[in-house]
Write an enzyme that holds these catalytic residues in place. Structure first.
Site, PDB file in Angstrom:
ATOM      1  N   GLY A 192      44.231  38.466  53.662  1.00 18.68           N
ATOM      2  CA  GLY A 192      44.890  38.274  54.956  1.00 18.68           C
ATOM      3  C   GLY A 192      45.120  36.832  55.369  1.00 18.68           C
ATOM      4  N   TYR A 232      39.742  42.761  34.149  1.00 20.13           N
ATOM      5  CA  TYR A 232      39.325  44.140  34.436  1.00 20.13           C
ATOM      6  C   TYR A 232      38.679  44.648  33.157  1.00 20.13           C
ATOM      7  CZ  TYR A 232      42.244  44.724  38.669  1.00 20.13           C
ATOM      8  OH  TYR A 232      42.795  44.627  39.913  1.00 20.13           O
ATOM      9  N   LYS A 277      34.616  38.782  41.462  1.00 19.71           N
ATOM     10  CA  LYS A 277      35.551  38.970  42.591  1.00 19.71           C
ATOM     11  C   LYS A 277      35.424  40.389  43.135  1.00 19.71           C
ATOM     12  CE  LYS A 277      40.556  38.821  43.584  1.00 19.71           C
ATOM     13  NZ  LYS A 277      41.071  40.186  43.582  1.00 19.71           N
ATOM     14  N   SER A 285      46.228  37.755  36.310  1.00 21.98           N
ATOM     15  CA  SER A 285      45.685  39.111  36.267  1.00 21.98           C
ATOM     16  C   SER A 285      45.595  39.656  34.844  1.00 21.98           C
ATOM     17  CB  SER A 285      46.596  40.024  37.092  1.00 21.98           C
ATOM     18  OG  SER A 285      46.328  41.382  36.814  1.00 21.98           O
ATOM     19  N   SER A 343      36.029  39.301  48.613  1.00 19.71           N
ATOM     20  CA  SER A 343      37.347  39.944  48.583  1.00 19.71           C
ATOM     21  C   SER A 343      37.201  41.445  48.740  1.00 19.71           C
ATOM     22  CB  SER A 343      38.026  39.639  47.231  1.00 19.71           C
ATOM     23  OG  SER A 343      39.253  40.318  47.115  1.00 19.71           O
ATOM     24  N   THR A 385      36.756  41.198  38.198  1.00 21.28           N
ATOM     25  CA  THR A 385      37.000  41.978  39.427  1.00 21.28           C
ATOM     26  C   THR A 385      36.247  43.296  39.373  1.00 21.28           C
ATOM     27  OG1 THR A 385      39.157  40.961  39.692  1.00 21.28           O
ATOM     28  CG2 THR A 385      38.795  43.009  40.884  1.00 21.28           C
ATOM     29  N   HIS A 432      40.070  43.087  47.891  1.00 19.34           N
ATOM     30  CA  HIS A 432      41.296  43.364  47.133  1.00 19.34           C
ATOM     31  C   HIS A 432      42.507  43.441  48.075  1.00 19.34           C
ATOM     32  CE1 HIS A 432      41.758  44.558  42.784  1.00 19.34           C
ATOM     33  NE2 HIS A 432      43.000  44.734  43.169  1.00 19.34           N
TER      34      HIS A 432
END
Ligand SMILES: Cc1cc2nc3c(=O)[nH]c(=O)nc-3n(C[C@H](O)[C@H](O)[C@H](O)COP(=O)(O)O)c2cc1C
Length: 405
Positions: free
Chosen positions: A337, A185, A280, A162, A302, A211, A304
């Site tokens: 999930g 980011y 993403k 990240s 995704s 992302t 998130h």
């Protein structure tokens, strides 16, 4: 005269007997399990028996790590990990979408020769199971991203680091002993953003994961409620500068995440870096088509982990329309999930090339550090291998929509 015998009416009723029996059973769970009649009773007892594993080898599934992690983490950190947005409906939608897909198994195909290997951008991994980028691993374990990197190394999994990592890309790459993928980011300062890109490139990173699902903000109510339960002094660790312990992000005054993100930014990134660019947070066929149009090299389907927008739509529900647009032109990864080998198999069957997991490996990290992450990865690998054997699929390439009912 002695006391009269109590009247029969005062003896426990049928329901009371049942309550007492259940109480007794809860006191001696192994014995009690035999007498359970309803699924709820069985679940309660099963949880009691398997609660509180003290070693990763005792875990029967990844959820066993979740319980330990919750018991070890302070409420605010647990809240940060567990939260979704609004009513947390999209977290549940991710699970429901997976549960709603049913599998068809094939028989009498030698199940002992399963090969899970998966190739992404020319590099082959032993399995399609990838570690999603999760911020601030040191909020969950003192060894943070280094423990995760050691686990990724020992099991040879792809790790995505990240932007808001608590350990630098230089140190994580050294510990991993191979390049990770770097998640970006965008910051409101282009030079500070470029600095992160160049640092990732300098240590040999080949893929950048951009992302895009948080630009409009996210309403994390569960996190805010859990924070209120935390009686510790948060400013002992967290200063007013939110990026103070984030070694990849500039500490300069006024640095924030970029809010004004548009497709132009994707073009700018493509023009800036030689790394492959994976976007993403894509959830629709329309945006998948735009990714192709803008020369994106891969996507992660995704939401998130249900912590961006409350769409109520599970990522597995989104996957078919996107795979149909992408048509194998670029890799499609997915997360949200995924907790079992069968979950992963379903995504592969619809057409994903790899499946990322977020919270489960953090449950492992918070529970037992490196060994916990390894334990989670091992369970997912074993489960995927088993369902591939049950389906008679010897390779990942053989898993297709014919295995879906
Ligand atoms: C605590 C936490 C922090 C996260 N931090 C990031 C991040 O820094 N960058 C990012 O792209 N996604 C981040 N995510 C999202 C994950 O990459 C991933 O999309 C999500 O966790 C997948 O869902 P799952 O947790 O149900 O497996 C984070 C998720 C969690 C739970």
């Amino acid at each position: 005269m002695g006391n009269p015998t109590p009247p029969l009416m005062s003896s426990p009723s049928h329901l009371e007997h049942r309550r007492l029996l259940l109480k007794f059973m809860l006191g001696s769970p192994l014995l009690g399990l035999t007498f359970c009649t309803t699924p709820a009773e069985k679940k309660e007892l099963t949880e009691k028996i398997f609660d509180g594993i003290t070693d990763p080898s005792q875990a029967l599934d990844v959820f066993d790590f979740e319980k330990v992690a919750q018991s070890k983490l302070p409420p605010a950190h647990w809240g940060y990990l567990a939260t979704g947005v609004n009513d947390d409906i999209t977290i549940q939608a991710n699970r429901d979408a997976i549960a709603n897909v049913k599998l068809k198994m094939r028989r009498l195909i030698d199940p002992t020769q399963v090969d899970m290997s998966t190739t992404l951008f020319g590099k082959t991994w032993p399995t399609p199971i990838v570690l999603s980028p999760v911020s601030s691993h040191r909020a969950f374990h003192p060894e943070g991203e280094l423990a995760t990197a050691r686990a990724a190394k020992s099991k040879n999994h792809l790790q995505i680091l990240s932007t808001v990592t608590t350990t630098s890309v230089e140190d994580v790459t050294a510990e991993r002993g191979a390049p990770v993928w770097y998640q970006l980011y965008a910051l409101n300062d282009w030079d500070a953003t470029k600095d992160m890109i160049q640092r990732a490139e300098a240590v040999g990173t080949e893929v950048m994961v951009f992302t895009v699902d948080l630009a409009a903000g996210s309403n994390r109510i569960t996190l805010e409620r859990m924070k209120r339960l935390d009686t510790r002094q948060c400013n002992n660790c967290h200063s007013s500068n939110r990026f103070e312990h984030k070694p990849m992000v500039s500490n300069a005054e006024g640095i924030e995440f970029e809010e004004k993100l548009t497709w132009d930014y994707v073009d700018k990134l493509k023009a800036t870096t030689k790394m492959k660019l994976v976007v993403k947070g894509i959830e629709t066929a329309e945006d998948a088509a735009l990714c192709l149009k803008h020369g994106v090299d891969g996507i992660v389907v995704s939401n998130h982990g249900g912590r961006a927008s409350e769409t109520g739509r599970g990522t597995l529900d989104c996957l078919p329309e996107m795979v149909d647009v992408i048509q194998g032109k670029i890799p499609v990864l997915i997360d949200g999930g995924f907790r079992r080998g069968t979950d992963i198999f379903k995504a592969l069957a619809i057409g994903a090339n790899a499946v990322c997991v977020g919270r489960p490996y953090i449950w492992g990290l918070a529970s037992f550090g490196q060994q916990g992450v390894e334990g989670v990865l091992q369970i997912l690998r074993d489960e995927l291998e088993m369902v591939m054997g049950q389906a008679g699929t010897k390779t990942v390439a053989e898993i297709n929509r014919s295995f879906l009912a």
